[in-house]
Design an enzyme around this catalytic site. Structure first.
Site, PDB file in Angstrom:
ATOM      1  CB  CYS A 151      -0.783   0.003   1.232  1.00 41.29           C
ATOM      2  SG  CYS A 151      -1.705  -1.410   1.661  1.00 41.29           S
TER       3      CYS A 151
ATOM      4  CG  ASN B   7       4.021   0.441   2.184  1.00 47.48           C
ATOM      5  OD1 ASN B   7       5.008   0.991   1.624  1.00 47.48           O
ATOM      6  ND2 ASN B   7       3.530  -0.362   1.451  1.00 47.48           N
TER       7      ASN B   7
ATOM      8  N   GLY C 282      15.187 -11.831  -7.327  1.00 46.04           N
ATOM      9  CA  GLY C 282      16.413 -12.206  -6.568  1.00 46.04           C
ATOM     10  C   GLY C 282      17.496 -11.307  -5.827  1.00 46.04           C
TER      11      GLY C 282
ATOM     12  CB  ILE D  50      14.392  -6.702 -18.902  1.00 44.63           C
ATOM     13  CG1 ILE D  50      13.581  -6.376 -17.640  1.00 44.63           C
ATOM     14  CG2 ILE D  50      14.673  -5.669 -19.879  1.00 44.63           C
ATOM     15  CD1 ILE D  50      14.269  -5.394 -16.852  1.00 44.63           C
TER      16      ILE D  50
ATOM     17  CB  ILE E 226      -1.503  -8.651  -1.325  1.00 45.13           C
ATOM     18  CG1 ILE E 226      -1.262  -7.623  -2.560  1.00 45.13           C
ATOM     19  CG2 ILE E 226      -0.878  -9.716  -1.406  1.00 45.13           C
ATOM     20  CD1 ILE E 226       0.232  -7.133  -2.694  1.00 45.13           C
TER      21      ILE E 226
ATOM     22  CG  ASP F  84      -0.253  -8.487   6.578  1.00 42.39           C
ATOM     23  OD1 ASP F  84      -1.092  -7.991   6.209  1.00 42.39           O
ATOM     24  OD2 ASP F  84       0.996  -8.262   5.822  1.00 42.39           O
TER      25      ASP F  84
END
Lengths: 659, 91
Positions: A2, A74, A364, A289, A52, A99
């Site tokens: 958020c 957030n 990653g 990409i 989410i 959460d």
């Protein structure tokens, strides 16, 4: 994930509510699904929510049982599932499955001590309405942003600077000291933003605010053992690492929406994608990409990994023209000058993920810092090796091997290599490992106007290091600098949160699970960098699961083209913002120097990396000045009529406005 | 034009971009002053080859030959064709 915002201090309630709706409007991209505002006599908190976890009841702000504590949050707490039963057993009653509510009750139970128990990526504000006391907190490494400023007796805070600037009292002015830092360290240093008077809450810190007083406190820091680490069996370390990384990945799959993954083609992201595919029955979508320029492109490796893992793979092609086209929008999101264009392809990638229906992706990031994957760690080791025998004609040749893809070094004599990498080298300096990088980058300071250079003179302070720093080994010292300067202040922000959230995409980073981070900190150096073999332990793990050409492949840094993105042909805004008139009007750079740089690049001359970084830095500074100082857009407030907005607390009757 | 002047002009225009805060004299080390890095050395070599019509051997790219105005001028006088350096080149 958020965006959050807050106004702490008294003021006409209708005006405060309207200001908050304007602030939330500025960060709508971070959380377009739902909005919420809490207000009482002394505080206004706001949330823009990207749903989410707990899609149905997780709307913020959320309060505790008696309404004395309110939270805007957030991020994600990945271990909330494990924390909740303990809180329930202690009598806490939950109204949602989120959460966020777990965090609030944990705070009730432990105060700021709750932070030590959180495994997550977060920035949040908890308002104690009775005590009129605010607590802000940010995750250990700064994965999620949090800015604040004090104006007119108010404390304003928000996930992004642009939300602070939506408040009319906020001062919008670029800070020359910040410019100097960006042009030297590639980012501002901890606690600073690009703007005067706007601060960032440092990673791993809290900020308490009451009675107009601010108190910041550190609750976590990257630590390394003072003594050489115990020589654990390699096997033992590998097993523990595997166990931690698998768990760190799996708890990051906790989500009520599908989770995808970025695939760079390298070992780090391939390992995460492999764990997801092998430990779950999830179908996995991966995104990557591709570059036109073979110097940057890794699409061959990406496709091979995607086929091997059986993922649904999508690719965005970052052409020079496309990077140049989106750069102004990217800088609107980074909110700081940048000396590279690498955030732009990441911006295009998050758009691809979002357009494909994904709000959450695994990445990653972090493995190179924690397990010593970057060339800078090897460069420092070679420099130390050369210093031990300064007259050796052979040792400097290792620099050529290390930087085989840099043409300038390939064609330079050992004597010059030694002079270049060892000039002024002080092996006892805490900054030994990064001295060459920072010295090279600082060459771009020559473009600063005399006024800016003078104003930035006090900005020469080097990155802060802890007292015990000098007792750590050389590798650990360089890792600390790389993590606290490059990772936290640049990578996780300009190349991470900001370009992801630009398209409402949340990234999750298993390598930055604090258990993995602390484990890596305790590892002996030889399990990270062994000779010229980087990420030693991760490669051992890769050997178990991935093809040899993936786990053995040399690290290839993620980079993006710079001058070709702006001069081939140049977009209109480039010519405009780099013109002598505009450079002079902004006042940060010497117009004649910038014109010579532009002429050199446009004329097709050989362009050095320093020229490239100067170009990106100057252009992005001009863009920040244009978008945030000279032409800051009018507010487009969140609208109770058109948006899903929840109001909690005390509000003036409908129709009454403070405007 | 005197060879030192040519070098200074090149450095000012192409490496310092003309409006530099960096002050240097003919003996200042380019490396220590932050004027030259590895890529800039290659730019300098390309300029020498184009301007003085000579091929620079990699073994000659050393701080002794390249790391100040005076060192570079001396190197050019030694190695460039006499006509290219105003008749003061290698005897």
């Amino acid at each position: 994930m958020c965006g959050i915002a807050g106004i702490i201090g008294e003021g006409e309630p209708g005006a405060r509510r309207d200001r908050m709706l304007e602030m939330l409007g500025m960060i709508r991209h971070r959380g377009p699904d739902q909005f919420g505002v809490y207000q009482d006599a002394a505080a206004t908190l706001g949330s823009a929510r990207l749903s989410i976890i707990d899609l149905s009841t997780g709307q913020q702000p959320i309060s505790n049982e008696d309404g004395s504590l309110w939270i805007v949050f957030n991020g994600e707490i990945f271990n909330y599932v494990e924390l909740r039963p303990e809180l329930e057993a202690r009598g806490h009653r939950f109204r949602t499955a989120s959460d966020t509510e777990v965090l609030l009750h944990l705070f009730e139970e432990y105060g700021a001590g709750c932070l030590e128990r959180l495994n997550g990526q977060f920035a949040f504000a908890i308002w104690d309405a009775r005590a009129r006391r605010l607590l802000l907190a940010r995750d250990r490494l700064g994965i999620r942003p949090l800015y604040y400023t004090e104006v007119d007796g108010l404390l304003l805070f928000a996930s992004e600077v642009k939300a602070l600037f939506a408040h009319p009292a906020a001062r919008r002015e670029l800070d020359p000291v910040s410019l100097r830092q960006v042009f030297t360290y590639w980012s501002t240093l901890a606690g600073r933003s690009a703007f005067l008077g706007v601060h960032q809450l440092r990673p791993g810190h809290t900020l308490a605010y009451s009675d107009g007083r601010i108190e910041t406190r550190r609750y976590w820091r990257l630590e390394f053992p003072a003594e050489p680490a115990r020589e654990e069996e390699e096997r033992e370390s590998l097993e523990r690492f595997k166990e931690l990384l698998v768990d760190a990945t799996l708890i990051r799959l906790r989500s009520d929406v599908p989770v995808g993954a970025y695939l760079s083609g390298g070992l780090d992201s391939s390992m995460i994608a492999h764990i997801i595919r092998s430990r779950t029955s999830n179908e996995l979508a991966t995104f990557s990409i591709a570059f036109d320029d073979p110097q940057f492109d890794e699409s061959g490796f990406q496709l091979r990994m995607a086929r091997l893992l059986g993922t649904r793979h999508e690719v965005v092609r970052a052409t020079h023209a496309e990077i140049g086209r989106v750069f102004p929008e990217v800088v609107w999101h980074t909110e700081t000058p940048v000396t590279r264009t690498a955030p732009a392809p990441m911006f295009l990638l998050s758009k691809l993920a979002r357009d494909s229906g994904f709000k959450v992706v695994m990445t990653g990031e972090g493995a190179d810092e924690l397990l010593a994957g970057y060339d800078i760690f090897k460069e420092a080791a070679i420099r130390r090796f050369c210093l031990r025998q300064r007259d050796s004609a052979l040792r400097p040749l290792l620099f050529r091997r290390l930087y085989a893809d840099i043409p300038g070094l390939r064609e330079t004599s050992p004597a010059f290599l030694a002079a270049f990498f060892l000039a002024g080298a002080d092996a006892d300096s805490p900054y030994f490992s990064h001295a060459v990088r920072w010295r090279n980058s600082a060459r771009a300071l020559r473009f600063l106007s005399q006024e800016t250079a003078r104003a930035a003179e006090d900005g020469g302070a080097a990155p802060e290091v802890p007292a015990e720093f000098c007792r750590w080994g050389p590798l650990e010292r360089s890792q600390f600098l790389e993590c606290t300067v490059f990772l936290s202040e640049y990578l996780l922000s300009s190349q991470g949160d900001r370009v992801g959230m630009a398209h409402s995409v949340e990234s999750r980073l298993p390598y930055l699970d604090y258990r993995v981070v602390e484990f890596a900190g305790r590892l002996p150096a030889r399990l990270k960098l062994r000779g010229m073999k980087d990420k030693y332990l991760l490669r051992l793990l890769g050997r178990e699961f991935l093809p040899a050409d993936v786990w053995q492949r040399p690290k290839r840094p993620y980079r993006a083209p710079i001058h070709k993105s702006f001069f081939g042909p140049a977009p209109d805004y480039v010519c405009e913002l780099l013109s002598p008139e505009r450079i002079r009007a902004a006042g940060f750079f010497e117009p004649a120097a910038v014109s010579r740089l532009v002429a050199k690049i446009a004329g097709g001359a050989q362009v050095s990396e320093t020229d490239d970084m100067a170009l990106a830095g100057i252009l992005s500074t001009q863009l920040v000045q244009h978008a945030f100082v000279e032409h800051f857009p009018a507010a487009r407030p969140v609208s109770p009529e058109r948006d899903d907005v929840a109001f909690r607390g005390e509000f003036p009757p409908p129709g009454r406005s403070g405007r | 034009m005197e060879i030192e002047q040519m070098v200074r002009q090149y450095v000012n225009r192409n490496l310092l971009f003309g409006e530099s805060q960096i002050m240097y004299d003919d003996d200042t080390s380019f490396l220590a002053a932050g004027i030259l890095d590895s890529m800039a050395v290659m730019e300098l070599v390309a300029w020498i080859e184009a301007t003085f019509g000579m091929k620079v051997d990699i073994r000659d790219i050393t701080p002794e030959n390249f790391d100040s105005v005076n060192r570079l001028a001396a190197f050019l006088r030694r190695c460039a064709a006499p006509a290219a350096v105003g008749g003061n080149g290698r005897p």
